[in-house]
Design a protein around this motif. Structure first.
Motif, short mmCIF file in Angstrom:
data_model
loop_
_atom_site.label_atom_id
_atom_site.label_comp_id
_atom_site.label_asym_id
_atom_site.label_seq_id
_atom_site.Cartn_x
_atom_site.Cartn_y
_atom_site.Cartn_z
N TYR A 41 29.97 21.70 136.93
CA TYR A 41 28.98 22.61 137.27
C TYR A 41 29.05 22.63 138.83
N GLU A 147 32.52 27.34 132.52
CA GLU A 147 30.88 27.20 133.23
C GLU A 147 31.05 27.91 134.62
N HIS A 150 28.06 28.49 136.71
CA HIS A 150 27.61 27.51 137.65
C HIS A 150 28.49 27.24 138.70
#
Length: 187
Positions: A41, A147, A150
């Motif tokens: 992240y 991801e 993020h």
């Protein structure tokens, strides 16, 4: 023999880093697992660089005694910087100098299906150690891409970062030629 010591985990051919217990080089696996646990992240996870001093320190620990290294003691960008460095220091890149032209030629084929077929053919011809390590790296990069919301690392961003690490021009090649190949290696 200490006089001959050049490193045990960095700058060593992939095939010399595997055994029954480790189908993927141990140090690379440690770093990828750490990033998957602590860094997915983090914005710009593979785009930003870690501190050169911290990278050098961790490099030395991982190269001499990986089990004594505590990756949690280092910023995530130190670890991700070392993942890329580990790949760059391979004497023969994951996609091998031998197959470099085959992979570039595959990108030049007119049809997408032909390109994919040629790329898979090239992958099948890689040494088993390289293939397994590349497969693990790609699996990791897919996790990073998932991801993207993020970490802001799209497949294309990751390709730009990793292509020169895993598909390098043979050392004997003209540097200007390899610069022209950047777009192809990224593809």
């Amino acid at each position: 023999n200490d006089d001959e010591f050049t490193g045990q985990h960095f700058g060593v051919r992939v095939c010399h880093l595997l055994n029954e217990k480790n189908p993927v080089p141990m140090v690379l696996e440690m770093m990828l697992e750490h990033v998957e646990m602590h860094g997915l992240y983090t914005e710009g996870i593979y785009r930003k660089s870690g501190s050169a001093n911290r990278m050098k320190e961790l490099h030395q620990k991982l190269d001499t005694d990986p089990n004594s290294a505590c990756l949690e003691d280092y910023p995530i960008h130190t670890v991700t910087g070392l993942v890329k460095q580990w790949l760059r220091e391979l004497p023969d890149p994951l996609m091998t100098f031998t197959h470099y032209n085959d992979f570039l030629h595959a990108v030049d084929l007119p049809e997408k299906q032909e390109q994919l077929h040629a790329i898979y053919k090239g992958l099948d011809e890689l040494p088993t150690a390289n293939y397994n390590t590349l497969e693990r790296l790609v699996f990791h990069l897919v996790r990073v891409c998932k991801e993207e919301a993020h970490n802001r690392m799209s497949p294309n961003s990751l390709a730009i970062v990793f292509a020169p690490c895993i598909l390098r021009c043979p050392d004997s090649a003209d540097p200007l030629l390899s610069m022209k190949d950047v777009a192809k290696t990224t593809t």
